[in-house]
Scaffold this motif. Structure first.
Motif, mmCIF file in Angstrom:
data_model
loop_
_atom_site.group_PDB
_atom_site.id
_atom_site.type_symbol
_atom_site.label_atom_id
_atom_site.label_comp_id
_atom_site.label_asym_id
_atom_site.label_seq_id
_atom_site.Cartn_x
_atom_site.Cartn_y
_atom_site.Cartn_z
ATOM 1 N N VAL A 205 0.906 -1.310 -0.017
ATOM 2 C CA VAL A 205 0.191 -0.013 -0.031
ATOM 3 C C VAL A 205 0.923 1.340 -0.204
ATOM 4 O O VAL A 205 0.596 2.231 -0.803
ATOM 5 C CB VAL A 205 -1.048 -0.018 1.318
ATOM 6 N N VAL A 206 2.015 1.307 0.827
ATOM 7 C CA VAL A 206 2.758 2.577 0.973
ATOM 8 C C VAL A 206 3.698 2.650 -0.313
ATOM 9 O O VAL A 206 3.637 3.773 -1.035
ATOM 10 C CB VAL A 206 3.687 2.185 2.094
ATOM 11 N N PHE A 288 -4.322 1.788 11.264
ATOM 12 C CA PHE A 288 -5.290 1.124 10.399
ATOM 13 C C PHE A 288 -6.178 1.808 9.351
ATOM 14 O O PHE A 288 -6.455 1.359 8.372
ATOM 15 C CB PHE A 288 -6.324 0.085 11.529
ATOM 16 N N GLN A 289 -6.740 2.673 9.952
ATOM 17 C CA GLN A 289 -7.655 3.693 9.146
ATOM 18 C C GLN A 289 -6.753 4.123 7.822
ATOM 19 O O GLN A 289 -7.283 4.118 6.595
ATOM 20 C CB GLN A 289 -8.119 4.715 9.639
ATOM 21 N N GLY A 295 -4.958 2.543 0.659
ATOM 22 C CA GLY A 295 -4.904 1.418 -0.250
ATOM 23 C C GLY A 295 -6.311 0.906 -1.013
ATOM 24 O O GLY A 295 -6.293 -0.071 -1.616
ATOM 25 N N ARG A 296 -7.268 1.521 -0.312
ATOM 26 C CA ARG A 296 -8.645 1.153 -0.536
ATOM 27 C C ARG A 296 -8.928 -0.134 -0.417
ATOM 28 O O ARG A 296 -9.449 -0.973 -1.038
ATOM 29 C CB ARG A 296 -8.927 1.600 -2.100
ATOM 30 N N ASP A 301 -11.021 -7.920 3.758
ATOM 31 C CA ASP A 301 -9.388 -8.061 3.549
ATOM 32 C C ASP A 301 -8.506 -7.622 4.629
ATOM 33 O O ASP A 301 -7.627 -8.404 5.296
ATOM 34 C CB ASP A 301 -8.918 -7.684 2.200
ATOM 35 N N ILE A 302 -8.872 -6.545 5.070
ATOM 36 C CA ILE A 302 -7.839 -5.686 6.023
ATOM 37 C C ILE A 302 -8.257 -6.543 7.277
ATOM 38 O O ILE A 302 -7.437 -6.700 8.319
ATOM 39 C CB ILE A 302 -8.249 -4.266 6.291
ATOM 40 N N GLU A 303 -9.509 -6.715 7.540
ATOM 41 C CA GLU A 303 -9.881 -7.564 8.827
ATOM 42 C C GLU A 303 -9.186 -8.769 9.021
ATOM 43 O O GLU A 303 -9.086 -9.503 9.961
ATOM 44 C CB GLU A 303 -11.288 -7.558 9.046
#
Length: 380
Positions: A205-206, A288-289, A295-296, A301-303
């Motif tokens: 993402v970064v 987290f936010q 990265g939308r 997926d993030i959970e």
């Protein structure tokens, strides 16, 4: 004897391995290791094996040994990029000691392994210094380890770390699914940040956003790299205190690592029970936010990748919830009620929210994560 091609002799040093640098690294780390000891440790650093006097176990009714091994994953790439190596040890120790605490085991001793492209004594000593400091925090002895130089396999600035821990618990005190009952309350214990899981997602993402680790992020109040390197919370000592506290009846615990909250909680539930967890009970911290927004990243997926601010889960008897929360607060751990455990046969799942049953090969119970975080917009 003929000379090597080109006329120069081939030595271990010319092959890229510096034995003297390895010896210097050991000398530099001795002071750190000396602070991560227990009275049961025999001998000192440098032997072929670490020795631990286990005679105290003879006084236990039925001692059961617990062991865990793990690494830090791609978080080490951020430590290398920032040339900051004294915190990664907390990530390593947290990954292993907090896994065995899940069953109620006290960590006794640990060993570590560092593989690198080139031994830089000061860097190795910084890594081991972090490991030793984290072991001291956990009440665990660091009894030995290994540093291996792998030129040609790893770059000169690259390294990876791994470790293993051994602990002990009385057989009749083992925590787990066999103790969990309908009506139990699920407590969340706050994480210190990303901990050590999901960094392949975070780094991607970064990178895709074109952000550098030196970028100041307003939500963090500091550079991105510093936020990402926040050490993993080591829960072992305070959670053992919670287990042993008067008036607290802990039935099971879960370390929220790879797989996220839902998958790891499902592993400690017996078949036939379901935990209903409400997102409305907490707000994921800014890191987290930011990762999700930048990265939308879809909510599901993030959970399943990041801990979302919940580093540990504790399942307790309903009658001791307030006592357990007060104890956790006194131990310096933020905690709150996440949800409850119910009979699955009498449960009506909330529509639109997935029910997860079992995880990581465990034929366990089920978990449903419902609702929305306060002020959050779900990304599907």
């Amino acid at each position: 004897m003929s000379a090597a091609p080109g006329g120069s002799p081939t030595t271990y040093a010319s092959a890229g391995v510096d034995v003297e640098a390895g010896d210097k690294a050991v000398a530099l780390m001795k002071e750190h290791v000396a602070r991560a000891q227990r009275p049961e440790v025999l001998g000192g650093l440098g032997g072929f094996a670490g020795l631990f006097d286990a005679s105290a176990l003879a006084g236990m009714r039925r001692p059961v040994l617990a062991t865990s091994t793990d690494g830090v994953g791609t978080k080490v790439a951020i430590a290398q990029a920032l040339d900051k190596h004294d915190t990664i040890g907390f990530d390593l120790v947290g990954m292993v000691v907090d896994d065995i605490v899940v069953c109620g085991a006290e960590p006794l001793f640990m060993t570590d392994y560092i593989a690198c492209g080139k031994v830089v004594p000061e860097r190795i000593a910084a890594i081991v210094g972090g490991i030793a400091a984290a072991c001291a925090t956990a009440g665990c002895a660091l009894v030995g380890g290994e540093t291996a130089e792998h030129p040609g396999l790893l770059g000169a600035e690259e390294y990876d770390v791994a470790g293993a821990v051994t602990g002990v618990v009385e057989h009749d005190a083992i925590l787990g699914p066999q103790r969990v009952r309908a009506g139990d309350v699920v407590l969340g214990v706050a994480s210190s940040g990303l901990h050590s899981n999901g960094f392949s997602l975070v780094r991607r993402v970064v990178a895709d956003a074109g952000w550098g680790y030196d970028r100041h992020v307003a939500e963090f109040g500091r550079p991105l790299g510093e936020e990402l390197l926040t050490p993993t919370q080591v829960y072992a000592a305070p959670l053992l205190s919670l287990i042993r506290a008067d008036g607290v009846d802990v039935h099971a615990m879960s370390h929220v690592t790879g797989g996220g909250l839902v998958a790891n909680l499902a592993r400690v539930l017996p078949p036939g029970l379901i935990a209903r967890i409400d997102r409305a009970t907490w707000t994921p911290p800014p890191v987290f936010q930011v990762v999700q927004r930048l990265g939308r990243v879809p909510q599901h997926d993030i959970e399943r990748t990041l801990n979302q601010g919940v580093g540990f889960v504790v399942l307790v008897d309903r009658d001791c919830v307030e006592r357990a929360l007060a104890e956790l607060d006194a131990l310096g751990l933020g905690a709150w009620v996440l949800g409850e455990v119910l009979e699955e046969s009498a449960y009506r799942p909330d529509p639109g929210h997935e029910v997860t049953r079992g995880a990581k090969g465990v034929d366990g119970g089920a978990v449903q994560l419902v609702g929305s975080h306060p002020g959050a917009q779900r990304a599907e």
